[in-house]
Enzyme design. Structure first.
Site, PDB file in Angstrom:
ATOM      1  N   ARG A  64       1.455  10.982  -7.477  1.00 36.58           N
ATOM      2  CA  ARG A  64       2.549  11.777  -6.552  1.00 36.58           C
ATOM      3  C   ARG A  64       3.897  10.968  -6.850  1.00 36.58           C
ATOM      4  NH1 ARG A  64      -1.573  11.770  -2.114  1.00 36.58           N
ATOM      5  NH2 ARG A  64      -1.748   9.512  -2.863  1.00 36.58           N
ATOM      6  N   GLU A 101      -9.064  -2.540  -1.181  1.00 36.14           N
ATOM      7  CA  GLU A 101      -9.863  -3.120   0.058  1.00 36.14           C
ATOM      8  C   GLU A 101     -11.301  -3.355  -0.617  1.00 36.14           C
ATOM      9  OE1 GLU A 101      -9.880  -0.137   3.195  1.00 36.14           O
ATOM     10  OE2 GLU A 101     -11.067  -1.387   4.500  1.00 36.14           O
TER      11      GLU A 101
HETATM   12  P1  AMP Z   1      -0.910   0.762  -1.585  1.00 38.88           P
HETATM   13  O1  AMP Z   1      -1.164   0.232  -3.006  1.00 38.88           O
HETATM   14  O2  AMP Z   1      -2.136   0.141  -0.572  1.00 38.88           O
HETATM   15  O3  AMP Z   1       0.406   0.534  -1.017  1.00 38.88           O
HETATM   16  O4  AMP Z   1      -1.307   2.385  -1.661  1.00 38.88           O
HETATM   17  C1  AMP Z   1      -0.363   3.315  -2.151  1.00 38.88           C
HETATM   18  C2  AMP Z   1      -0.877   4.236  -2.901  1.00 38.88           C
HETATM   19  O5  AMP Z   1      -1.791   4.963  -2.258  1.00 38.88           O
HETATM   20  C3  AMP Z   1       0.316   5.204  -3.052  1.00 38.88           C
HETATM   21  O6  AMP Z   1       0.235   5.803  -4.628  1.00 38.88           O
HETATM   22  C4  AMP Z   1      -0.064   6.365  -2.030  1.00 38.88           C
HETATM   23  O7  AMP Z   1       0.022   7.396  -2.834  1.00 38.88           O
HETATM   24  C5  AMP Z   1      -1.558   6.052  -1.667  1.00 38.88           C
HETATM   25  N1  AMP Z   1      -1.804   5.879  -0.069  1.00 38.88           N
HETATM   26  C6  AMP Z   1      -1.919   4.634   0.314  1.00 38.88           C
HETATM   27  N2  AMP Z   1      -2.098   4.992   1.727  1.00 38.88           N
HETATM   28  C7  AMP Z   1      -1.903   6.350   1.977  1.00 38.88           C
HETATM   29  C8  AMP Z   1      -1.721   7.045   3.116  1.00 38.88           C
HETATM   30  N3  AMP Z   1      -1.894   6.702   4.291  1.00 38.88           N
HETATM   31  N4  AMP Z   1      -1.248   8.675   2.926  1.00 38.88           N
HETATM   32  C9  AMP Z   1      -1.063   9.097   1.879  1.00 38.88           C
HETATM   33  N5  AMP Z   1      -1.046   8.109   0.659  1.00 38.88           N
HETATM   34  C10 AMP Z   1      -1.513   6.950   0.786  1.00 38.88           C
END
Ligand code: AMP
Length: 176
Positions: A64, A101
């Site tokens: 995205r 996680e």
């Molecule tokens: P992080 O590495 O935990 O910051 O996760 C970021 C990635 O996971 C991004 O590329 C987001 O598209 C996706 N992502 C994580 N949490 C969500 C959420 N609650 N809703 C939508 N996309 C998420």
């Protein structure tokens, strides 16, 4: 007015409980992408934020981050460089792994896609724990370029994303 634009964007982010797994509240941007005023306002807000800074390239994170990153690169008249999931890029890559996680994931970039002195804006849709954005910043650094900032449409402020990408500054359009 910026507040009106942000409220309009926020009203078009759809919360989807328990996707992709139980306990996750997924922030679905597809209604916002389908509404040109909101999509354009999102791009305007990020472009305005960085108008005063020299940005040489935008790195968009699969998948995205490609939607916003490529649109923004076109608007800001800079190059677009993809950071992709493993195994997708056809020539020599640099790879950075990051913790999830459970287990690990990785991002890759073409080794010849940036270079010394390039000032880069890293773009994604959502920042949650920040592991993905951190990995993209780390790739930029390994390619001898400078991650000037991370820009995401949505920030989940109850998670440590902002701290994870520090000292690289984080700009976000809407916060939950
Ligand atoms: P992080 O590495 O935990 O910051 O996760 C970021 C990635 O996971 C991004 O590329 C987001 O598209 C996706 N992502 C994580 N949490 C969500 C959420 N609650 N809703 C939508 N996309 C998420």
């Amino acid at each position: 007015m910026t507040i009106d634009r942000i409220e309009h964007i926020k009203s078009l982010v759809r919360p989807v409980p328990d996707f992709p797994k139980p306990g996750i509240l997924f922030r679905d941007i597809t209604p916002m992408l389908a509404e040109p005023r909101a999509f354009n306002a999102t791009l305007d807000i990020v472009a305005e934020e960085f108008a005063g800074q020299r940005i040489d390239a935008i790195v968009g994170i699969e998948s995205r981050g490609f939607i916003f990153g490529a649109s923004l690169a076109s608007r800001m008249a800079v190059g677009f460089v993809p950071a992709r999931k493993p195994g997708k890029l056809p020539v020599a890559v640099e790879r950075v792994e990051y913790a999830l996680e459970y287990g690990t994931d990785a991002l890759e970039m073409h080794r010849d896609s940036l270079g010394a002195g390039r000032r880069v804006l890293v773009v994604d849709d959502v920042i949650a724990t920040g592991g993905t954005a951190w990995a993209a910043c780390e790739l930029v650094r390994r390619l001898k370029a400078e991650p000037v900032a991370v820009a995401c449409v949505i920030e989940l402020t109850f998670l440590p994303g902002r701290g994870r990408v520090a000292p690289v500054p984080l700009f976000t359009v809407v916060q939950y």
